[in-house]
Design a protein around this motif. Structure first.
Motif, short mmCIF file in Angstrom:
data_model
loop_
_atom_site.label_atom_id
_atom_site.label_comp_id
_atom_site.label_asym_id
_atom_site.label_seq_id
_atom_site.Cartn_x
_atom_site.Cartn_y
_atom_site.Cartn_z
N UNK A 1 0.82 -1.20 0.00
CA UNK A 1 0.00 0.00 0.00
C UNK A 1 0.86 1.26 0.00
N UNK A 2 2.07 1.17 0.56
CA UNK A 2 2.98 2.31 0.52
C UNK A 2 3.48 2.55 -0.89
N UNK A 3 3.93 1.50 -1.57
CA UNK A 3 4.42 1.65 -2.95
C UNK A 3 3.33 2.15 -3.87
N UNK A 4 2.11 1.63 -3.70
CA UNK A 4 1.00 2.08 -4.55
C UNK A 4 0.72 3.56 -4.34
N UNK A 5 0.76 4.00 -3.10
CA UNK A 5 0.48 5.39 -2.80
C UNK A 5 1.56 6.30 -3.39
N UNK A 6 2.82 5.89 -3.28
CA UNK A 6 3.90 6.72 -3.78
C UNK A 6 3.83 6.87 -5.30
N UNK A 7 3.38 5.83 -6.00
CA UNK A 7 3.34 5.89 -7.46
C UNK A 7 2.18 6.70 -8.00
N UNK A 8 1.32 7.19 -7.12
CA UNK A 8 0.23 8.04 -7.61
C UNK A 8 0.75 9.44 -7.96
N UNK A 9 2.01 9.73 -7.62
CA UNK A 9 2.63 10.99 -8.02
C UNK A 9 3.17 10.84 -9.44
N UNK A 10 2.76 11.74 -10.35
CA UNK A 10 3.09 11.62 -11.77
C UNK A 10 3.83 12.86 -12.26
N UNK A 11 4.52 12.72 -13.40
CA UNK A 11 5.13 13.86 -14.06
C UNK A 11 5.05 13.65 -15.57
N UNK A 12 5.26 14.69 -16.33
CA UNK A 12 5.19 14.61 -17.79
C UNK A 12 6.62 14.63 -18.34
N UNK A 13 6.96 13.60 -19.12
CA UNK A 13 8.25 13.52 -19.78
C UNK A 13 8.26 14.53 -20.93
#
Length: 336
Positions: free
Chosen positions: A36-48
């Motif tokens: 659940x920690x890894x899933x939460x952290x990956x909700x942060x996105x950026x545009x290449x």
């Protein structure tokens, strides 16, 4: 956790239970045990910028920041406070070559955690709060001969304990990025929380300097006492911080003492935010079988599940034409 994109900073504990005469083997804390920690952290996105694709801002591997602090409670359990973020491997995020890189910075999802054992004696992580920024630089390069004289500061995480070790107090700095106009930790406020081991409750998250006309956004390099002062109805956590006079890194500084970082015993009202431990609520399944009469189709099977993380679903052999419910009936003799 060494190699490729799994290269992260993770706490390592070495324990002695006989006053340091003998030591256990090092225990490396694997934050990957908490999906659940890894899933939460990956909700942060950026545009290449090169491809225009929207990508996760990191590898999904949790990593700690550079600063930590540690105390031991009355039961001999360590409490290590650290900032946790998504280890980035993309060069656009300061991650280097994308194969053996490590980066944690402002602008991505960050949390503050206590690395400790839960009430079942198992290693776990206690959530303390969201972190909006990571590092800030203080001082005005126009007032110095060298911009390198600017003072870089991470969130200054610190942890204290009561005199008897029955209560733990956490402190860290952060910047409200929605107000500062920057993702960096440059308008620092003092945040905190506390954990009472006797009641097994935590206090609400508190921003101690929010709204203060003088010090909101100006708490630089605070130093928190490792021991709290016992009061009649709670605790006081002595705190000293620095004031950068004239915003000039080359001039003398002032230090101020904060006397009202207080936790009352009545403040410990919330359940601690540990990650789910299946040993605390084990999954149990009971099966009740009613045998059919000889040559008849009047048997039944009932599956009763409890504990764990509900809700539960049931799937029977599709070839038998049975409904996917907890109880199936009108069964002939056979295997289902």
């Amino acid at each position: 956790l060494v190699g490729g994109q799994d290269t992260v900073y993770s706490p390592i504990f070495i324990e002695s239970t006989d006053g340091g005469n003998t030591w256990e083997a090092p225990y490396e804390f694997d934050m990957g045990e908490f999906p659940e920690l890894s899933d939460s952290l990956q909700s942060s996105l950026f545009i290449d910028n090169a491809s225009g694709d929207t990508l996760p801002a990191g590898t999904g591997k949790a990593t700690t920041g550079f600063n930590t602090d540690l105390v031991v409670d009355k039961d001999g359990n360590p409490h290590l406070i650290a900032i946790v973020g998504n280890a980035a491997a993309n060069p656009l995020l300061g991650g280097g070559d994308g194969t053996s890189s490590y980066s944690i910075s402002s602008g991505i999802i960050l949390y503050t955690y206590d690395f400790t054992r839960d009430n079942l004696g198992e290693w776990n992580m206690l959530y303390l709060g969201n972190q909006f920024s990571f590092r800030g630089e203080f001082g005005d390069p126009n007032n110095s001969d060298d911009a390198a004289l600017l003072e870089g500061v991470d969130p200054w995480v610190q942890v204290s304990r009561s005199q008897d070790g029955s209560a733990i107090f956490y402190s860290w700095t952060d910047t409200d990025t929605s107000l500062s106009g920057s993702t960096d930790n440059i308008a620092t406020t003092q945040k905190g929380r506390a954990f009472d081991l006797d009641t097994y409750k935590v206090s609400p998250y508190t921003n101690w300097t929010q709204g203060d006309a003088t010090w909101d956004g100006f708490i630089l390099m605070p130093k928190v006492s490792p021991l709290a002062i016992d009061a009649e109805d709670g605790y006081t956590v002595p705190t000293v911080f620095m004031d950068l006079d004239g915003n000039n890194a080359l001039t003398p500084v002032s230090f101020w003492y904060v006397s009202d970082v207080n936790y009352a015993t009545a403040d410990f009202i919330e359940e601690p935010g540990f990650f789910y431990n299946c040993a605390q609520n084990p999954f149990i399944t009971d099966v009740d079988v009613v045998e059919p009469a000889c040559g008849a189709a009047d048997g039944s099977i009932t599956v009763t599940s409890s504990g764990g993380l509900g809700s539960f679903s049931f799937a029977w052999d599709a070839n038998a034409g049975l409904a996917n419910t907890s109880t199936v009936s009108d069964l002939e003799a056979g295997v289902y």
